[in-house]
Motif scaffolding. Structure first.
Motif, PDB file in Angstrom:
ATOM      1  N   LEU A   1      53.189  71.714  54.293  1.00  0.00           N
ATOM      2  CA  LEU A   1      53.493  70.693  55.287  1.00  0.00           C
ATOM      3  C   LEU A   1      52.602  69.479  55.105  1.00  0.00           C
ATOM      4  CD1 LEU A   1      53.133  73.650  57.244  1.00  0.00           C
ATOM      5  CD2 LEU A   1      54.756  72.216  58.406  1.00  0.00           C
ATOM      6  N   ARG A   2      53.163  68.339  55.407  1.00  0.00           N
ATOM      7  CA  ARG A   2      52.398  67.088  55.478  1.00  0.00           C
ATOM      8  C   ARG A   2      52.776  66.450  56.806  1.00  0.00           C
ATOM      9  NH1 ARG A   2      49.702  63.628  51.993  1.00  0.00           N
ATOM     10  NH2 ARG A   2      49.880  61.409  52.481  1.00  0.00           N
ATOM     11  N   LEU A   3      51.820  66.391  57.719  1.00  0.00           N
ATOM     12  CA  LEU A   3      52.079  65.933  59.080  1.00  0.00           C
ATOM     13  C   LEU A   3      51.194  64.744  59.429  1.00  0.00           C
ATOM     14  CD1 LEU A   3      52.110  69.465  60.790  1.00  0.00           C
ATOM     15  CD2 LEU A   3      54.101  68.134  60.066  1.00  0.00           C
ATOM     16  N   GLU A   4      51.805  63.675  59.896  1.00  0.00           N
ATOM     17  CA  GLU A   4      51.064  62.512  60.369  1.00  0.00           C
ATOM     18  C   GLU A   4      50.811  62.689  61.867  1.00  0.00           C
ATOM     19  OE1 GLU A   4      53.024  58.876  59.338  1.00  0.00           O
ATOM     20  OE2 GLU A   4      53.430  59.553  57.283  1.00  0.00           O
ATOM     21  N   CYS A   5      49.565  62.720  62.233  1.00  0.00           N
ATOM     22  CA  CYS A   5      49.208  62.989  63.628  1.00  0.00           C
ATOM     23  C   CYS A   5      49.869  62.011  64.602  1.00  0.00           C
ATOM     24  CB  CYS A   5      47.685  62.941  63.808  1.00  0.00           C
ATOM     25  SG  CYS A   5      46.830  64.296  62.964  1.00  0.00           S
ATOM     26  N   ALA A   6      49.993  60.749  64.210  1.00  0.00           N
ATOM     27  CA  ALA A   6      50.496  59.724  65.133  1.00  0.00           C
ATOM     28  C   ALA A   6      51.994  59.837  65.403  1.00  0.00           C
ATOM     29  CB  ALA A   6      50.180  58.336  64.569  1.00  0.00           C
ATOM     30  N   THR A   7      52.758  60.368  64.452  1.00  0.00           N
ATOM     31  CA  THR A   7      54.228  60.320  64.596  1.00  0.00           C
ATOM     32  C   THR A   7      54.952  61.651  64.458  1.00  0.00           C
ATOM     33  OG1 THR A   7      54.411  59.774  62.242  1.00  0.00           O
ATOM     34  CG2 THR A   7      54.375  57.919  63.809  1.00  0.00           C
ATOM     35  N   ALA A   8      54.291  62.673  63.945  1.00  0.00           N
ATOM     36  CA  ALA A   8      54.993  63.927  63.634  1.00  0.00           C
ATOM     37  C   ALA A   8      55.473  64.673  64.875  1.00  0.00           C
ATOM     38  CB  ALA A   8      54.096  64.839  62.806  1.00  0.00           C
ATOM     39  N   PHE A   9      54.778  64.493  65.976  1.00  0.00           N
ATOM     40  CA  PHE A   9      55.090  65.318  67.139  1.00  0.00           C
ATOM     41  C   PHE A   9      55.719  64.513  68.271  1.00  0.00           C
ATOM     42  CE2 PHE A   9      51.499  67.217  64.852  1.00  0.00           C
ATOM     43  CZ  PHE A   9      52.126  68.379  64.429  1.00  0.00           C
ATOM     44  N   GLY A  10      56.681  63.671  67.904  1.00  0.00           N
ATOM     45  CA  GLY A  10      57.447  62.927  68.900  1.00  0.00           C
ATOM     46  C   GLY A  10      58.614  63.769  69.396  1.00  0.00           C
ATOM     47  N   ASN A  11      59.588  63.109  69.977  1.00  0.00           N
ATOM     48  CA  ASN A  11      60.741  63.811  70.549  1.00  0.00           C
ATOM     49  C   ASN A  11      61.813  64.159  69.523  1.00  0.00           C
ATOM     50  OD1 ASN A  11      59.690  63.768  73.151  1.00  0.00           O
ATOM     51  ND2 ASN A  11      60.477  61.705  73.532  1.00  0.00           N
ATOM     52  N   GLU A  12      61.735  63.537  68.346  1.00  0.00           N
ATOM     53  CA  GLU A  12      62.785  63.800  67.350  1.00  0.00           C
ATOM     54  C   GLU A  12      62.590  65.156  66.681  1.00  0.00           C
ATOM     55  OE1 GLU A  12      64.134  60.774  64.705  1.00  0.00           O
ATOM     56  OE2 GLU A  12      63.138  59.206  65.884  1.00  0.00           O
ATOM     57  N   LEU A  13      63.728  65.764  66.319  1.00  0.00           N
ATOM     58  CA  LEU A  13      63.693  67.072  65.667  1.00  0.00           C
ATOM     59  C   LEU A  13      63.441  66.904  64.172  1.00  0.00           C
ATOM     60  CD1 LEU A  13      66.786  68.725  67.396  1.00  0.00           C
ATOM     61  CD2 LEU A  13      64.383  69.060  67.962  1.00  0.00           C
TER      62      LEU A  13
ATOM     63  N   ALA B   1      43.177  65.571  67.068  1.00  0.00           N
ATOM     64  CA  ALA B   1      42.260  65.025  68.079  1.00  0.00           C
ATOM     65  C   ALA B   1      40.967  64.552  67.406  1.00  0.00           C
ATOM     66  CB  ALA B   1      41.957  66.080  69.142  1.00  0.00           C
ATOM     67  N   HIS B   2      40.521  65.281  66.416  1.00  0.00           N
ATOM     68  CA  HIS B   2      39.310  64.900  65.676  1.00  0.00           C
ATOM     69  C   HIS B   2      39.530  63.563  64.953  1.00  0.00           C
ATOM     70  CE1 HIS B   2      35.674  65.316  63.331  1.00  0.00           C
ATOM     71  NE2 HIS B   2      36.372  65.196  62.212  1.00  0.00           N
ATOM     72  N   PHE B   3      40.704  63.390  64.318  1.00  0.00           N
ATOM     73  CA  PHE B   3      41.013  62.122  63.652  1.00  0.00           C
ATOM     74  C   PHE B   3      41.066  60.974  64.648  1.00  0.00           C
ATOM     75  CE2 PHE B   3      42.980  64.774  60.171  1.00  0.00           C
ATOM     76  CZ  PHE B   3      42.054  64.419  59.211  1.00  0.00           C
ATOM     77  N   ARG B   4      41.672  61.228  65.794  1.00  0.00           N
ATOM     78  CA  ARG B   4      41.774  60.168  66.806  1.00  0.00           C
ATOM     79  C   ARG B   4      40.391  59.759  67.297  1.00  0.00           C
ATOM     80  NH1 ARG B   4      46.574  63.002  68.236  1.00  0.00           N
ATOM     81  NH2 ARG B   4      45.460  64.323  69.703  1.00  0.00           N
ATOM     82  N   GLU B   5      39.535  60.745  67.479  1.00  0.00           N
ATOM     83  CA  GLU B   5      38.162  60.459  67.926  1.00  0.00           C
ATOM     84  C   GLU B   5      37.417  59.646  66.859  1.00  0.00           C
ATOM     85  OE1 GLU B   5      35.172  60.254  70.535  1.00  0.00           O
ATOM     86  OE2 GLU B   5      37.107  61.198  70.958  1.00  0.00           O
ATOM     87  N   MET B   6      37.589  59.983  65.616  1.00  0.00           N
ATOM     88  CA  MET B   6      36.938  59.238  64.534  1.00  0.00           C
ATOM     89  C   MET B   6      37.459  57.808  64.479  1.00  0.00           C
ATOM     90  SD  MET B   6      36.764  62.020  61.417  1.00  0.00           S
ATOM     91  CE  MET B   6      36.309  60.769  60.252  1.00  0.00           C
ATOM     92  N   LYS B   7      38.753  57.650  64.720  1.00  0.00           N
ATOM     93  CA  LYS B   7      39.343  56.308  64.706  1.00  0.00           C
ATOM     94  C   LYS B   7      38.747  55.457  65.819  1.00  0.00           C
ATOM     95  CE  LYS B   7      43.791  53.961  64.461  1.00  0.00           C
ATOM     96  NZ  LYS B   7      45.254  54.105  64.525  1.00  0.00           N
ATOM     97  N   LYS B   8      38.566  56.049  66.978  1.00  0.00           N
ATOM     98  CA  LYS B   8      37.977  55.310  68.108  1.00  0.00           C
ATOM     99  C   LYS B   8      36.556  54.893  67.773  1.00  0.00           C
ATOM    100  CE  LYS B   8      40.485  57.413  71.959  1.00  0.00           C
ATOM    101  NZ  LYS B   8      40.348  58.326  73.103  1.00  0.00           N
ATOM    102  N   ARG B   9      35.809  55.777  67.198  1.00  0.00           N
ATOM    103  CA  ARG B   9      34.421  55.450  66.867  1.00  0.00           C
ATOM    104  C   ARG B   9      34.345  54.391  65.786  1.00  0.00           C
ATOM    105  NH1 ARG B   9      31.854  61.536  66.395  1.00  0.00           N
ATOM    106  NH2 ARG B   9      32.024  62.062  68.619  1.00  0.00           N
ATOM    107  N   GLY B  10      35.278  54.486  64.839  1.00  0.00           N
ATOM    108  CA  GLY B  10      35.281  53.500  63.769  1.00  0.00           C
ATOM    109  C   GLY B  10      35.744  52.132  64.259  1.00  0.00           C
ATOM    110  N   GLY B  11      36.556  52.115  65.319  1.00  0.00           N
ATOM    111  CA  GLY B  11      37.076  50.857  65.843  1.00  0.00           C
ATOM    112  C   GLY B  11      36.142  50.299  66.849  1.00  0.00           C
TER     113      GLY B  11
END
Length: 199
Positions: A140-152, A189-199
């Protein structure tokens, strides 16, 4: 001889029985034999025709049963979380596939694509008898920002049926709430936290 007997009555029938040992005309015998043969041929034809129709129907039903494919699939497990791009997970997982057909099928390949998600099997075919469930190893290759939306996630299975024909079967899978989603939440969640710290 009296005059009355000289008149011939055409309505009079000769009701005398045929004498024993007299010969029945050939034409009458031929007609009887032909009638018997026709009745016999009709009966044999009816029996064979009924048998043939039954065999043809059974054969057609078996072909239809072998050609039809119905399956159910859902995410079963996930392991080996890794990433080469921030916010994108690369994982090993398993997909549970159930044969809902009336005949055995062989799953030759499984691939899936949706917003932020790619899935592909690892190349091992699986034979599934009717009602059987097998686990298929996938990457699997999953993008955290878009993989878990409402689309199947649209999964496509390459399946070989009992008549040795290969068919492509589409089956949509919900990623939201699945084991793949649950096990991806912490790394995402870890990636999102790193993004916040980097931003």
């Amino acid at each position: 001889m009296s005059a009355e007997r000289e008149v011939i009555d055409l309505d009079e029938h000769n009701h005398q029985p045929t004498a024993a040992g007299s010969v029945v005309p050939d034409r009458l015998l031929t007609r009887r034999k032909t009638s018997v043969r026709l009745v016999a041929a009709f009966l044999v034809g009816g029996v064979l025709g009924g048998f043939g129709v039954s065999e043809l129907r059974d054969s057609r039903e078996e072909r239809e049963r072998n050609a039809s494919v119905a399956l159910v699939a859902f995410p079963a497990s996930i392991a080996g979380v890794g990433s080469d791009v921030p916010g994108v997970l690369q994982l090993d997982g398993q997909l549970a596939v159930t044969n809902a057909s009336q005949a055995p099928i062989t799953v030759r390949a499984a691939t899936g694509q949706g917003p932020g998600a790619l899935v592909r099997d690892t190349g091992k075919s699986r034979l599934l008898r009717p009602g059987d469930t097998e686990l298929i190893n996938v990457e699997l290759r999953l993008e955290c920002a878009t993989a878990f939306g409402n689309e199947l996630l649209s999964m496509r299975f390459s399946v070989e049926t009992g008549d040795r024909q290969t068919r492509e079967i589409d089956y949509p899978i919900a990623l939201v709430g699945s084991i793949w989603h649950v096990r991806s939440e912490q790394p995402c969640a870890h990636f999102r936290e790193m993004k916040k710290r980097g931003g």
